[in-house]
Design an enzyme around this catalytic site. Structure first.
Site, short mmCIF file in Angstrom:
data_model
loop_
_atom_site.label_atom_id
_atom_site.label_comp_id
_atom_site.label_asym_id
_atom_site.label_seq_id
_atom_site.Cartn_x
_atom_site.Cartn_y
_atom_site.Cartn_z
N ARG A 219 0.86 -1.14 -0.12
CA ARG A 219 0.03 0.00 -0.04
C ARG A 219 0.73 1.18 0.09
NH1 ARG A 219 2.22 1.93 3.92
NH2 ARG A 219 0.91 3.86 3.76
N GLY A 220 0.04 2.63 -0.02
CA GLY A 220 1.13 3.72 -0.42
C GLY A 220 1.23 3.70 -1.61
N ALA A 221 0.61 5.31 -2.11
CA ALA A 221 0.59 5.65 -3.70
C ALA A 221 1.69 4.88 -4.62
CB ALA A 221 0.17 7.02 -3.68
N GLN B 260 -1.99 2.37 9.86
CA GLN B 260 -0.63 2.80 9.31
C GLN B 260 0.29 3.33 10.06
OE1 GLN B 260 -3.52 3.01 8.02
NE2 GLN B 260 -3.64 2.60 5.80
N ASP C 229 -2.16 11.23 -2.21
CA ASP C 229 -2.53 9.86 -3.22
C ASP C 229 -3.06 10.38 -4.59
OD1 ASP C 229 -3.09 8.66 -0.31
OD2 ASP C 229 -2.80 7.09 -1.81
N ASN D 132 -5.74 12.27 0.59
CA ASN D 132 -4.67 11.54 1.45
C ASN D 132 -5.41 10.86 2.29
OD1 ASN D 132 -1.76 10.75 1.85
ND2 ASN D 132 -2.09 11.78 3.93
N LYS D 133 -4.77 9.94 3.15
CA LYS D 133 -5.22 9.22 4.16
C LYS D 133 -6.37 9.81 4.83
CE LYS D 133 -5.00 5.68 4.46
NZ LYS D 133 -6.09 4.68 3.76
#
Ligand code: MRU
Length: 344
Positions: free
Chosen positions: A44-46, A194, A235, A245-246
């Site tokens: 995960r993570g862009a 996260q 993101d 973003n998150k």
């Protein structure tokens, strides 16, 4: 711990759902396995999902055995399946488009084996470039940091969210390596944690002082003067600077504004989506309600509780003091300066 590694025509993925208690790697040797790992957020993570999907595209090509006339339609299915795994991070679309462009560049050769080889090389190049880009983001971001600073970050924008080094945490690492005295507050980042599971783990490994807080503590810390700066990842950044973003990022940006604390976004230019004019058009992923009803598999709410689980939120550009990219720091007005940096 390596987020991703290409080994003997297979993608080795560090399963981030097991961290921090277990270090487990899984092999993804088909594009379907890569898609599955992205959906489940094992990777995960862009930037990391952009790179993983690119390797997935290459794996799709390697598996092709039919008549070469069918190759192009088949690769379109591969691309579409990989692209629909997670809708918000534009790096996924960016990586797949770059792979597709490489494939069409090679089309005139009519040699599928050569195309397969070129696609593996392109995915490897994307991965190598990601690390170089993150180091540049780190260098630029470090110029903004005073010698002693308390930073609040959200989610995980570290090496685990990228191929290596990280974006927001790349800045922290760069500052730490240059001898600055910094301390990071990491928001735990419900529901997937996260921040607690990954950011704290990473920073502890680098020997960078870090304190874990729950998401609802941020305002109080700001009021107490404990935070000098907020740095988060992204993101997708719309043409006007609105940033996905998150989930929870927007609340931090509003709080930072109220307390006159600078709020920065760190992201590669591949996170900028000029096709999207404002944050309203950014697709926000909604995830399984189970992620909210449980914590690490333990039920914390009635089993049938109604849940809303958007995985991202949109921070309006007006709250963002600067966007730190590998090409430099972008300041408002974003509608003008984002375009300028992309053509640089
Ligand atoms: O749902 P995730 O864990 O993929 O979300 C990650 C984030 O929101 C990160 O902040 C973002 O991708 C930037 S990572 C360098």
């Amino acid at each position: 711990m390596k987020t991703l590694e290409w080994r003997e025509n297979c993608l080795i993925i560090l399963d981030q759902t097991c961290l921090p208690t277990e270090i487990k790697y899984r092999e993804a040797c088909t594009y379907q396995e890569v898609a599955e790992a992205i959906k489940k957020m094992e990777v995960r993570g862009a930037p990391a999902i952009g790179a993983a999907a690119s390797f997935g595209f290459a794996l799709g090509a390697l598996a092709f055995k039919g008549n070469c006339l069918d190759f192009w339609d088949y690769m379109e299915t591969v691309r579409a399946e990989l692209e629909e795994t997670r809708p918000t991070a534009v790096n996924l679309v960016w990586g797949l488009r770059r792979m597709q462009n490489r494939m069409y560049e090679m089309k005139k050769e009519w040699d599928i084996d050569k195309i397969k080889e070129a696609l593996v090389e392109e995915a490897k190049a994307i991965a190598v470039e990601d690390v170089r880009i993150n180091r540049k983001i780190g260098e630029y971001g470090n110029t903004l940091l005073p010698d002693k600073v308390n930073i609040l970050t959200h989610c995980n924008a570290g090496s685990l969210a990228t191929v290596d080094y990280g974006t927001a945490l790349g800045i922290v690492r760069s500052a730490h390596d240059s001898g600055k005295n910094l301390h990071v507050y990491a928001g735990e980042t419900r529901p997937f944690l996260q921040g607690a599971r990954l950011t704290v783990l990473e920073l502890m490994e680098y020997g960078i002082p870090v304190t874990l807080i729950t998401d609802n503590m941020a305002g109080f810390l700001m009021q107490q003067g404990k935070i000098d700066m907020v740095i988060v990842g992204a993101d997708r950044i719309a043409a006007n600077g609105d940033t996905a973003n998150k989930i929870g990022t927007y609340s931090l940006a509003v709080l930072a504004e109220e307390h006159e604390i600078p709020f920065y976004v760190a992201a590669p230019t591949s996170s900028i989506d000029l096709k999207i004019s404002s944050g309203e058009e950014i697709p926000v992923e909604e995830r399984d309600p189970c992620e909210v009803r449980t914590i690490m598999g333990v039920q914390i709410a009635p089993e049938t509780a109604k849940v809303y689980n958007p995985a991202f939120d949109i921070t309006p550009a007006k709250y963002i003091h600067g966007i730190i990219t590998e090409k430099g720091i972008i300041h408002p007005p974003y509608s003008v300066n984002l375009v300028k940096i992309l053509v640089k």
